[in-house]
Enzyme design. Structure first.
Site, PDB file in Angstrom:
ATOM      1  N   GLY A 104     -55.333  13.516  -8.712  1.00  0.00           N
ATOM      2  CA  GLY A 104     -54.088  13.216  -9.409  1.00  0.00           C
ATOM      3  C   GLY A 104     -53.291  14.490  -9.642  1.00  0.00           C
ATOM      4  O   GLY A 104     -53.834  15.595  -9.622  1.00  0.00           O
ATOM      5  N   CYS A 105     -52.008  14.307  -9.865  1.00  0.00           N
ATOM      6  CA  CYS A 105     -51.156  15.498 -10.000  1.00  0.00           C
ATOM      7  C   CYS A 105     -51.509  16.281 -11.248  1.00  0.00           C
ATOM      8  O   CYS A 105     -51.636  17.508 -11.215  1.00  0.00           O
ATOM      9  CB  CYS A 105     -49.685  15.097  -9.979  1.00  0.00           C
ATOM     10  SG  CYS A 105     -49.248  13.762 -11.108  1.00  0.00           S
ATOM     11  N   TYR A 106     -51.671  15.602 -12.379  1.00  0.00           N
ATOM     12  CA  TYR A 106     -52.049  16.314 -13.600  1.00  0.00           C
ATOM     13  C   TYR A 106     -53.423  16.974 -13.453  1.00  0.00           C
ATOM     14  O   TYR A 106     -53.583  18.151 -13.798  1.00  0.00           O
ATOM     15  CB  TYR A 106     -52.059  15.367 -14.798  1.00  0.00           C
ATOM     16  CG  TYR A 106     -50.716  14.937 -15.321  1.00  0.00           C
ATOM     17  CD1 TYR A 106     -49.787  15.861 -15.781  1.00  0.00           C
ATOM     18  CD2 TYR A 106     -50.377  13.587 -15.407  1.00  0.00           C
ATOM     19  CE1 TYR A 106     -48.558  15.450 -16.303  1.00  0.00           C
ATOM     20  CE2 TYR A 106     -49.158  13.169 -15.919  1.00  0.00           C
ATOM     21  CZ  TYR A 106     -48.252  14.102 -16.369  1.00  0.00           C
ATOM     22  OH  TYR A 106     -47.049  13.697 -16.893  1.00  0.00           O
ATOM     23  N   SER A 154     -53.335  20.241 -11.633  1.00  0.00           N
ATOM     24  CA  SER A 154     -52.840  21.381 -12.409  1.00  0.00           C
ATOM     25  C   SER A 154     -53.900  21.881 -13.392  1.00  0.00           C
ATOM     26  O   SER A 154     -54.151  23.081 -13.509  1.00  0.00           O
ATOM     27  CB  SER A 154     -51.543  21.003 -13.131  1.00  0.00           C
ATOM     28  OG  SER A 154     -51.773  20.042 -14.135  1.00  0.00           O
TER      29      SER A 154
END
Lengths: 340, 340, 340, 340
Positions: free
Chosen positions: C143-145, C148
């Site tokens: 996932g993008c979060y 990060s």
């Protein structure tokens, strides 16, 4: 081949470097600037990690010597001296305004001071210009607004579709004003607001538009130009119109534009019914264009979107440089935008 | 006096409520809507905590009965039936388009379907209109774009300063499109992008502009209108130009506008040299206007900024309602914007 | 080698195509989608003129067969069936969530329904993961979060610098929500506003972060995660902190991160004193990272910026695919952002 | 009663004037500034047409004398001298930081130079503070970030719901930095980007948050604070969390907050399930607050939205001034936001 960039810490300089990093035939040589000389490029262009550690030098003839092409992204008034010091063999591509206007009186009226002379105009899409640029050693990159307007209306005037009485209203992102510390460019002022400036025929790009369209039309074209500032970093959307010549039809307009643009690599006539958005061209060297006939008002209306920093400045500069260096015109220039 | 708002969950409805909350003589009565009926207003208008717990009702004649004024912020085609059911004594102020156009053929061409008839046009700044509205029981609130264009150019045509051949390019914030779930209105699409739409004389507000300017000029005025969508929630910046009449001077333009606007409470002619930004009018019922003569191109150029939801819709509606209700025209309407 | 993209009309699909257009070894094959099947890609991705005329097909096993790699950018729940139909030799890279979580209970709690099984996790920067991906035929893109957060904190937990009690607050651009027609994603709602959502441990990316950090730390890590929506199209800025282990110094933190990231091609530790901005990574497959010790509060604080669509989705997918296809990991992936 | 505003050309000064224009008991007297003295207010605050022609004076004791209340919106370090010259009877409300901190060592560490002394802290919502302000002649308006954090967490610490180990990550609009001509505040840099700054316990508002929360908790509270800059002009969204005390339940959290905020006019606890967005408070003196218990991570999480210029500065200043002047606390302060 090696390329130098003078003005490397500004927005135009940063865009030149971004594109040169992806150019297969141009190696990045000297990076120079004025007030930011001595600092690392990464402090000014943090989006270019590959160059982050490069130290910016002073803009001197010595620093810029020994390159195949020197790109100048300097304030007005500096390019003539730099070019003179570089000698005639070096290709010099000036993103500034100094050498765009052929008419000294227009220069005097809109910029003031002495006219620095005229260089070949770096818009290959104008009739005959592509050939001319192939042998150029000096190139004047068009202004960002004139790039958009000339691309939008040249096909109309070349085909005699419109009367020479043009109205242009254009919205520009804030990077068009450079990294200038002016109150009206602060984020707090810009966000949530569209504003007008330079209204009434006083914007410096006005005579440049007229010069280009007049050459295409073969008759004096006058332009009423209103620039506006929009809450975005990049992009120009220019709405350009002129009275339609009598008897003009929508299909004739479409055909003329399709014919004129069929082989242009960077100007895209959108499918009928689609209208440009600047997001279509974000970071790309492309123009997105649409044209129609407003039969009610009797006007030909063309709307064009470009990225002011790419096709409008740095991409246009490299496109012309490619021609002058004997490289394929499209080399290293993205036609794919970044969206959404 | 009590005011009802039909269409309370939309953007125009929300702005009506925001302004009515600050209106000293109008108490908020029924709040109605269609698909959001039955829910709390706070779910749709979280910026209005004073009304958060109010439950939205269905838009029925019963719900709207018993008010001194009923504001309609409904999709096109619904207001005639609602108004008919309310009786002639109730002031009905329609923010929709149904009753703006006098010409059934123009209605048919731009909206389609049967023309619902014409109501007094709610733009008090037009010549003679203020008096007319004082006795109105039905008011058609102008479209947001026509509001801006008519305010910008009526002084010019009233004073004979311009030829009847108008070009308008306007940038609007996205709230002008309402709370419509369309892909092109998504934040991801809108932010960082200006786009054109409805180009070539096909936008529905075109005949409304022509109607208003023609009445002022006393001769048919045609308008070439290009709307664009800008990355902001609110605001319209309209750049309006027309060929200047022969011999016109800048000082004559200035004097005509100063004279025409001297007593207007909501239209502000900016000091010379200043140009409008939509941020000047954010949340206010004001228009910020500047005008000049482009001597080079021979055109009168007026640029105007309004908040499309305030002066362009809900504020304009309340301004006209004030007149029709015998209240001071300015009552409850902010002239102070929210900035930066 | 040929690559297919299922879900070509969405934002993740568009970004995959943008990057694949610049990939020297992957040719774009089938483009498929669900509701937009049958239309031209240009109607959905107008920033990709090179593919404008390509017609989108239905997402069927037949359409996706015969490719070396199939990228899935589909809603949750669809990838298992597609992958099963493709056979084990085809590399399948799933940008969706179906195969990220190893714990069926966590899947059940946060997504509901049956767990589809776990695939190799496509974050090469995690310890040991790069080797593992080289032989993978199925890859679950993070996932993008979580991308990060894992990039920001893995070096800390790998080096034992922090206690396993993490607080993350992240701001995301709206494209992270996809092209969903939801009222809260309208430009009018998003612009000028930052909002919180999924607060209190309920966001689906929470267990994915915990899973990844726990594996690195070798002890259970819990994460308090708050996502917020920011008025921008792209980008994630995640602020991640955890209690510092006793005796930790700033120089030890710096050294650990420098050591961990020295050879990572896409994670850039900024110079000391510089802090990330999402603009540094716009359109690039890079992460910009900075870390410090808050001695006053006793916490290690890492802040990271990525482009949610590039490193956070499509770029990360291609990076892992490169490894699995035996190509250089960095091939076709830009490290240069588009700014300003 | 008459109010003077020193610093009238800045953002805080403009917001004070915007609110004072709608205040029924405070008449606007002297407007003063430093570098913009001698110019018309309209050149700096074009959204305030009612004051456009007012000429800004120099900030001198003479100019500020003879008012019932003097609002200071000056850079740090100027207010003590101004206040001394005004005499003890004049209410002086300082929007700057000079008199917020009680601990000279904290002042020295975070601001440097000599501590100017402590004034009553202008946050009426803190326990006991409302009464104290009623007799104050000097008021130190809280910083914008501390306003948000103290409102969000004071109910938790007053009720003993959380351990004194706070993590705050906040996003602010750019107006929080004032009208400063810094490169990182340019629209081109800000739009499309979220960035971190002042990370690691070094932001000046950190000790102010700790001071306020410590007073409420009755035990030293430490705060890890990370500010971020978001692409919007106005608004703060602060995500604040702390370890929950053992045995805490969601309903206990809700009840404690409902009880604490039941009579607060400007702090709104949102309905369960709704989370704050800064747009809810745009231009309003309200805070929108939500709180929950993250049972997974064992933390109480409160998220709050305010307008940094209204409740966070100018509105908060007037709220406290109302109390000190014997006026109703809510007088002249909007609770209605401007949205969308």
């Amino acid at each position: 081949m090696r390329a130098a960039v003078a003005g490397a810490s500004g927005y135009a300089g940063g865009e030149l470097l971004r594109l040169l990093l992806g150019h297969p035939e141009l190696e990045i040589g000297a990076l120079t600037a004025a007030s930011s000389a001595g600092s690392a490029l990464g402090a000014h262009q943090p989006h270019l990690p590959a160059l982050a550690g490069r130290v910016i030098g002073d803009t001197t003839p010595e620093a810029l010597a020994g390159h195949d092409v020197v790109f100048l992204a300097l304030p007005h008034g500096h390019s003539a001296a730099v070019a003179a010091a570089l000698g005639g063999d070096t290709l010099v591509v000036d993103c500034g305004a100094d050498h765009r206007l052929a008419d000294p009186a227009a220069w005097q009226e809109f910029y003031g001071g002495e006219h620095a002379g005229t260089w070949p105009y770096g818009l290959p899409e104008l009739p005959g210009q592509r050939e001319l640029l192939k042998s150029a050693r000096r190139i004047a990159v068009p202004g960002c607004y004139p790039t958009s307007v000339l691309l939008a209306l040249a096909p109309a005037f070349a085909a005699g579709l419109a009367e020479p009485d043009v109205v242009v209203v254009a919205a520009s992102g804030t990077s068009g004003a450079g990294r200038s510390l002016k109150p009206n460019l602060l984020g707090s002022e810009v966000m949530g607001s569209v504003s007008a400036y330079g209204v009434g025929g006083v914007h410096r790009h006005t005579p440049e538009m007229e010069q280009g369209l007049t050459a295409v039309a073969g008759t004096p074209v006058r332009v009423s130009f209103t620039p506006t500032l929009a809450p975005m970093s990049r992009g120009i959307l220019a709405t350009c119109s002129a009275p339609a010549t009598p008897g003009l039809t929508r299909s004739a307009v479409r055909e003329a534009y399709e014919s004129a643009l069929a082989t242009e690599p960077f100007v895209r006539l959108l499918p009928e019914g689609a209208w440009p958005a600047t997001a279509m061209t974000y970071g790309a060297n492309t123009a997105a264009l649409q044209v129609t006939l407003d039969e009610r008002a009797g006007r030909l209306v063309a709307v064009i979107a470009i990225d002011n920093l790419t096709k409008g400045t740095a991409g246009g500069a490299i496109q012309s440089a490619n021609l002058a260096l004997g490289l394929p015109e499209e080399l290293g220039l993205p036609t794919t935008g970044v969206a959404p």
